[in-house]
Design an enzyme around this catalytic site. Sequence first.
Site, PDB file in Angstrom:
ATOM      1  N   CYS A   1       0.841  -1.186   0.000  1.00 41.48           N
ATOM      2  CA  CYS A   1       0.000   0.000   0.000  1.00 41.48           C
ATOM      3  C   CYS A   1       0.882   1.243   0.000  1.00 41.48           C
ATOM      4  O   CYS A   1       1.793   1.357   0.831  1.00 41.48           O
ATOM      5  CB  CYS A   1      -0.918  -0.011   1.228  1.00 41.48           C
ATOM      6  SG  CYS A   1      -1.924   1.478   1.381  1.00 41.48           S
TER       7      CYS A   1
ATOM      8  N   CYS B   1      -8.666  -5.123  -9.826  1.00 40.86           N
ATOM      9  CA  CYS B   1      -8.261  -4.029 -10.703  1.00 40.86           C
ATOM     10  C   CYS B   1      -7.804  -2.888  -9.797  1.00 40.86           C
ATOM     11  O   CYS B   1      -8.621  -2.236  -9.147  1.00 40.86           O
ATOM     12  CB  CYS B   1      -9.462  -3.635 -11.558  1.00 40.86           C
ATOM     13  SG  CYS B   1      -9.110  -2.400 -12.800  1.00 40.86           S
TER      14      CYS B   1
ATOM     15  N   CYS C   1       0.358   3.196   3.572  1.00 39.56           N
ATOM     16  CA  CYS C   1       0.850   2.741   4.887  1.00 39.56           C
ATOM     17  C   CYS C   1       1.924   1.663   4.802  1.00 39.56           C
ATOM     18  O   CYS C   1       2.407   1.193   5.825  1.00 39.56           O
ATOM     19  CB  CYS C   1      -0.319   2.221   5.728  1.00 39.56           C
ATOM     20  SG  CYS C   1      -1.033   0.680   5.099  1.00 39.56           S
TER      21      CYS C   1
ATOM     22  N   CYS D   1      -5.071   0.560   6.445  1.00 37.79           N
ATOM     23  CA  CYS D   1      -5.320   2.006   6.535  1.00 37.79           C
ATOM     24  C   CYS D   1      -6.625   2.442   5.882  1.00 37.79           C
ATOM     25  O   CYS D   1      -6.997   3.610   5.987  1.00 37.79           O
ATOM     26  CB  CYS D   1      -4.155   2.790   5.938  1.00 37.79           C
ATOM     27  SG  CYS D   1      -4.026   2.710   4.141  1.00 37.79           S
TER      28      CYS D   1
ATOM     29  N   CYS E   1      -7.230  -1.147   1.454  1.00 35.51           N
ATOM     30  CA  CYS E   1      -6.193  -1.702   2.313  1.00 35.51           C
ATOM     31  C   CYS E   1      -6.787  -1.956   3.692  1.00 35.51           C
ATOM     32  O   CYS E   1      -7.394  -1.068   4.292  1.00 35.51           O
ATOM     33  CB  CYS E   1      -5.030  -0.717   2.393  1.00 35.51           C
ATOM     34  SG  CYS E   1      -3.774  -1.165   3.609  1.00 35.51           S
TER      35      CYS E   1
END
Length: 140
Positions: A49, A122, A52, A100, A97
């Site tokens: 991510c 996607c 984070c 976060c 995510c």
Amino acid sequence: MSYPVQKSEDGWRAVLNKEQFKILREKGTEPMYTGQYDKHMPEVGVYHCAGCDAPLYKAKHKFSSGCGWPAFFDALPGAVTRHTDRSYGMERTEIVCSNCGGHLGHVFKGEGYATPTDERHCVNSISLNFSKDDPIREGS
């Protein structure tokens, strides 16, 4: 929903660039075929991510879908959370995510890709960072 990593809007603006903030925090979408990871096809490594740094996808789960955004058939266990997205007059499954809450993209099922899950995650490239030397084992 509450996530382990919490920041104020100003806190997120301090650590994300303008484009990352638009995608990760405001649920934007980068233009198709423009992301750095669309055609990126490494054999090993992990995508994290961009908000984070939580590990999200193994390189070996990425496939070429031709959709214009990075496509994965599976995420690391517990790495992404799914939500129903009813924007734009349709129902889709948004993925964020799990660490976060940053917007990653959407997941689509039953499109007929020859993958083990018949799913296509996607994902916006701008939501990701890549590490080829990640400590997560590729075999797991």
